[in-house]
Scaffold this motif. Structure first.
Motif, PDB file in Angstrom:
ATOM      1  N   ILE A  51       0.855  -1.280   0.065  1.00  0.00           N
ATOM      2  CA  ILE A  51       0.165  -0.013  -0.068  1.00  0.00           C
ATOM      3  C   ILE A  51       0.990   1.231   0.134  1.00  0.00           C
ATOM      4  CG2 ILE A  51      -1.788   1.207   1.270  1.00  0.00           C
ATOM      5  CD1 ILE A  51      -2.835  -1.319   2.100  1.00  0.00           C
ATOM      6  N   VAL A  52       0.692   2.231  -1.058  1.00  0.00           N
ATOM      7  CA  VAL A  52       1.425   3.510  -0.985  1.00  0.00           C
ATOM      8  C   VAL A  52       0.583   4.547  -1.177  1.00  0.00           C
ATOM      9  CG1 VAL A  52       3.390   2.106  -2.316  1.00  0.00           C
ATOM     10  CG2 VAL A  52       1.530   3.160  -3.587  1.00  0.00           C
ATOM     11  N   TRP A  53       1.055   5.839  -1.218  1.00  0.00           N
ATOM     12  CA  TRP A  53       0.153   6.756  -1.085  1.00  0.00           C
ATOM     13  C   TRP A  53       0.662   7.547  -2.304  1.00  0.00           C
ATOM     14  CZ3 TRP A  53      -3.485   9.188   2.196  1.00  0.00           C
ATOM     15  CH2 TRP A  53      -3.433   8.269   3.364  1.00  0.00           C
ATOM     16  N   THR A  54      -0.404   8.041  -3.010  1.00  0.00           N
ATOM     17  CA  THR A  54      -0.337   8.796  -4.375  1.00  0.00           C
ATOM     18  C   THR A  54      -1.492   9.777  -4.511  1.00  0.00           C
ATOM     19  OG1 THR A  54       0.061   8.869  -6.688  1.00  0.00           O
ATOM     20  CG2 THR A  54      -1.424   7.183  -5.841  1.00  0.00           C
ATOM     21  N   TRP A  55      -1.436  10.600  -5.259  1.00  0.00           N
ATOM     22  CA  TRP A  55      -2.814  11.490  -5.598  1.00  0.00           C
ATOM     23  C   TRP A  55      -3.515  10.743  -6.586  1.00  0.00           C
ATOM     24  CZ3 TRP A  55      -4.744  13.416 -10.082  1.00  0.00           C
ATOM     25  CH2 TRP A  55      -5.664  14.629  -9.955  1.00  0.00           C
ATOM     26  N   VAL A  56      -4.786  10.606  -6.080  1.00  0.00           N
ATOM     27  CA  VAL A  56      -5.992   9.916  -6.770  1.00  0.00           C
ATOM     28  C   VAL A  56      -6.949  10.931  -7.379  1.00  0.00           C
ATOM     29  CG1 VAL A  56      -7.672   8.355  -6.886  1.00  0.00           C
ATOM     30  CG2 VAL A  56      -5.670   7.964  -5.672  1.00  0.00           C
ATOM     31  N   PRO A  57      -7.111  11.043  -8.812  1.00  0.00           N
ATOM     32  CA  PRO A  57      -8.234  11.855  -9.417  1.00  0.00           C
ATOM     33  C   PRO A  57      -9.540  11.625  -8.950  1.00  0.00           C
ATOM     34  CG  PRO A  57      -7.402  10.308 -10.979  1.00  0.00           C
ATOM     35  CD  PRO A  57      -6.554  10.117  -9.875  1.00  0.00           C
ATOM     36  N   PHE A  58     -10.462  12.493  -8.656  1.00  0.00           N
ATOM     37  CA  PHE A  58     -11.826  12.211  -8.575  1.00  0.00           C
ATOM     38  C   PHE A  58     -12.548  11.502  -9.615  1.00  0.00           C
ATOM     39  CE2 PHE A  58     -11.969  15.822  -5.470  1.00  0.00           C
ATOM     40  CZ  PHE A  58     -11.395  15.222  -4.442  1.00  0.00           C
ATOM     41  N   GLU A  59     -13.397  10.764  -9.309  1.00  0.00           N
ATOM     42  CA  GLU A  59     -14.205   9.846 -10.341  1.00  0.00           C
ATOM     43  C   GLU A  59     -14.984  10.700 -11.488  1.00  0.00           C
ATOM     44  OE1 GLU A  59     -16.393   6.421  -9.491  1.00  0.00           O
ATOM     45  OE2 GLU A  59     -15.630   6.651  -7.182  1.00  0.00           O
ATOM     46  N   GLU A  60     -14.946  11.974 -11.116  1.00  0.00           N
ATOM     47  CA  GLU A  60     -15.453  12.747 -12.334  1.00  0.00           C
ATOM     48  C   GLU A  60     -14.669  13.245 -13.181  1.00  0.00           C
ATOM     49  OE1 GLU A  60     -17.800  12.990  -8.199  1.00  0.00           O
ATOM     50  OE2 GLU A  60     -15.592  13.485  -8.714  1.00  0.00           O
ATOM     51  N   ASN A  61     -13.460  13.249 -13.015  1.00  0.00           N
ATOM     52  CA  ASN A  61     -12.307  13.450 -13.664  1.00  0.00           C
ATOM     53  C   ASN A  61     -12.266  14.783 -14.249  1.00  0.00           C
ATOM     54  OD1 ASN A  61     -10.491  11.182 -14.003  1.00  0.00           O
ATOM     55  ND2 ASN A  61     -12.298   9.826 -15.194  1.00  0.00           N
ATOM     56  N   ASP A  62     -12.243  15.896 -13.267  1.00  0.00           N
ATOM     57  CA  ASP A  62     -12.602  17.096 -13.673  1.00  0.00           C
ATOM     58  C   ASP A  62     -11.027  18.054 -13.165  1.00  0.00           C
ATOM     59  OD1 ASP A  62     -12.469  17.178 -10.663  1.00  0.00           O
ATOM     60  OD2 ASP A  62     -14.669  17.947 -10.774  1.00  0.00           O
ATOM     61  N   GLY A  63     -10.083  17.336 -12.885  1.00  0.00           N
ATOM     62  CA  GLY A  63      -8.748  17.768 -12.470  1.00  0.00           C
ATOM     63  C   GLY A  63      -8.453  17.799 -11.076  1.00  0.00           C
ATOM     64  N   ARG A  64      -9.649  17.423 -10.084  1.00  0.00           N
ATOM     65  CA  ARG A  64      -9.472  17.615  -8.866  1.00  0.00           C
ATOM     66  C   ARG A  64      -9.310  16.227  -8.372  1.00  0.00           C
ATOM     67  NH1 ARG A  64     -14.530  18.837  -6.242  1.00  0.00           N
ATOM     68  NH2 ARG A  64     -15.440  17.398  -7.759  1.00  0.00           N
ATOM     69  N   GLY A  65      -8.492  15.940  -7.322  1.00  0.00           N
ATOM     70  CA  GLY A  65      -8.248  14.791  -6.444  1.00  0.00           C
ATOM     71  C   GLY A  65      -7.712  14.959  -5.216  1.00  0.00           C
ATOM     72  N   LYS A  66      -7.264  13.786  -4.385  1.00  0.00           N
ATOM     73  CA  LYS A  66      -6.707  13.975  -3.167  1.00  0.00           C
ATOM     74  C   LYS A  66      -5.465  12.848  -3.050  1.00  0.00           C
ATOM     75  CE  LYS A  66      -9.784  11.589   0.208  1.00  0.00           C
ATOM     76  NZ  LYS A  66     -10.768  11.938   1.199  1.00  0.00           N
ATOM     77  N   ASP A  67      -4.904  13.135  -2.033  1.00  0.00           N
ATOM     78  CA  ASP A  67      -3.840  12.214  -1.662  1.00  0.00           C
ATOM     79  C   ASP A  67      -4.271  11.014  -0.921  1.00  0.00           C
ATOM     80  OD1 ASP A  67      -1.268  11.700  -1.578  1.00  0.00           O
ATOM     81  OD2 ASP A  67      -0.968  12.103   0.561  1.00  0.00           O
ATOM     82  N   ARG A  68      -4.124   9.856  -1.350  1.00  0.00           N
ATOM     83  CA  ARG A  68      -4.845   8.575  -0.579  1.00  0.00           C
ATOM     84  C   ARG A  68      -4.111   7.281  -0.808  1.00  0.00           C
ATOM     85  NH1 ARG A  68     -10.387   8.867  -2.060  1.00  0.00           N
ATOM     86  NH2 ARG A  68     -10.797   7.274  -0.480  1.00  0.00           N
ATOM     87  N   PRO A  69      -4.590   6.289  -0.058  1.00  0.00           N
ATOM     88  CA  PRO A  69      -3.728   5.175  -0.176  1.00  0.00           C
ATOM     89  C   PRO A  69      -4.054   4.346  -1.170  1.00  0.00           C
ATOM     90  CG  PRO A  69      -4.938   5.002   1.743  1.00  0.00           C
ATOM     91  CD  PRO A  69      -5.173   6.333   1.388  1.00  0.00           C
ATOM     92  N   VAL A  70      -3.318   3.543  -2.070  1.00  0.00           N
ATOM     93  CA  VAL A  70      -3.731   2.612  -2.869  1.00  0.00           C
ATOM     94  C   VAL A  70      -2.850   1.470  -2.829  1.00  0.00           C
ATOM     95  CG1 VAL A  70      -4.381   4.301  -4.755  1.00  0.00           C
ATOM     96  CG2 VAL A  70      -1.956   3.498  -4.623  1.00  0.00           C
ATOM     97  N   LEU A  71      -3.694   0.215  -3.367  1.00  0.00           N
ATOM     98  CA  LEU A  71      -2.950  -1.029  -3.089  1.00  0.00           C
ATOM     99  C   LEU A  71      -2.418  -1.236  -4.563  1.00  0.00           C
ATOM    100  CD1 LEU A  71      -2.244  -3.932  -1.865  1.00  0.00           C
ATOM    101  CD2 LEU A  71      -4.621  -4.641  -2.556  1.00  0.00           C
ATOM    102  N   VAL A  72      -1.061  -1.652  -4.521  1.00  0.00           N
ATOM    103  CA  VAL A  72      -0.289  -1.922  -6.099  1.00  0.00           C
ATOM    104  C   VAL A  72      -0.778  -3.603  -6.077  1.00  0.00           C
ATOM    105  CG1 VAL A  72       1.856  -2.441  -7.185  1.00  0.00           C
ATOM    106  CG2 VAL A  72       1.385  -0.302  -5.458  1.00  0.00           C
ATOM    107  N   VAL A  73      -1.313  -3.571  -7.260  1.00  0.00           N
ATOM    108  CA  VAL A  73      -1.953  -5.192  -7.480  1.00  0.00           C
ATOM    109  C   VAL A  73      -1.033  -5.673  -8.794  1.00  0.00           C
ATOM    110  CG1 VAL A  73      -3.908  -4.844  -6.682  1.00  0.00           C
ATOM    111  CG2 VAL A  73      -3.736  -4.283  -9.111  1.00  0.00           C
ATOM    112  N   ALA A  74      -0.378  -4.940  -9.488  1.00  0.00           N
ATOM    113  CA  ALA A  74       0.519  -5.448 -10.706  1.00  0.00           C
ATOM    114  C   ALA A  74       1.342  -4.560 -11.210  1.00  0.00           C
ATOM    115  CB  ALA A  74      -0.415  -5.966 -11.653  1.00  0.00           C
TER     116      ALA A  74
END
Length: 153
Positions: A51-74
């Motif tokens: 699990i790493v932290w990165t900026w993740v775009p909001f689902e609306e893909n409007d240029g906004r997002g936030k820093d959050r954890p993600v699980l690397v799967v591949a």
């Protein structure tokens, strides 16, 4: 190598938020053959199962997002990584989310869920930090659901 983020420079863009190392959403069935292998290695570089932290775009893909954890799967051949986002918001009874419980990625010790319907491509330099490795059992829960949903290996 994971990028360090200096919290003192609040005006600097977050790793993964823009440019060639930006985190982007990808259609899960359009990424081709995906082989998920559990391979965490606490070396500072992102690996499947971590699990790493990165900026993740909001689902609306409007240029906004936030820093959050993600699980690397591949890991992809080009060196980028396929990840799925975590959330502490309850998603009980929702088949697009897999419950993984609590872990050191959440300082408040809250339970977490992984979104398996939304896949993110992350550049290694677009990550802020390596949080921890998810244990193999919980990784397999997520991987099995991704295989079922998207036909991955």
């Amino acid at each position: 190598m994971t990028t360090s983020f200096n919290a003192a420079d609040e005006h600097a863009p977050l790793p993964g938020s823009q440019g060639p190392t930006a985190t982007v959403e990808v259609p899960p069935r359009a990424v081709g053959a995906v082989a998920m292998t559990y391979a965490p290695d606490p070396d500072g570089d992102p690996d499947p199962g971590e699990i790493v932290w990165t900026w993740v775009p909001f689902e609306e893909n409007d240029g906004r997002g936030k820093d959050r954890p993600v699980l690397v799967v591949a890991r992809e051949a080009a060196g980028t990584l396929l990840t799925v986002q975590l959330s502490s918001k309850r998603h009980n009874e929702d088949r697009d989310w897999v419950a993984i419980g609590a872990g050191p990625w959440d300082r408040a010790g809250r339970d977490s869920w992984v979104a398996v319907d939304r896949v993110l491509r992350v550049h290694p330099d677009g990550m802020r930090r390596e949080a921890c490795a998810l244990d193999r059992g919980r990784f397999n829960l997520v991987a099995n659901r991704l295989r079922e949903l998207h036909g991955w290996r």
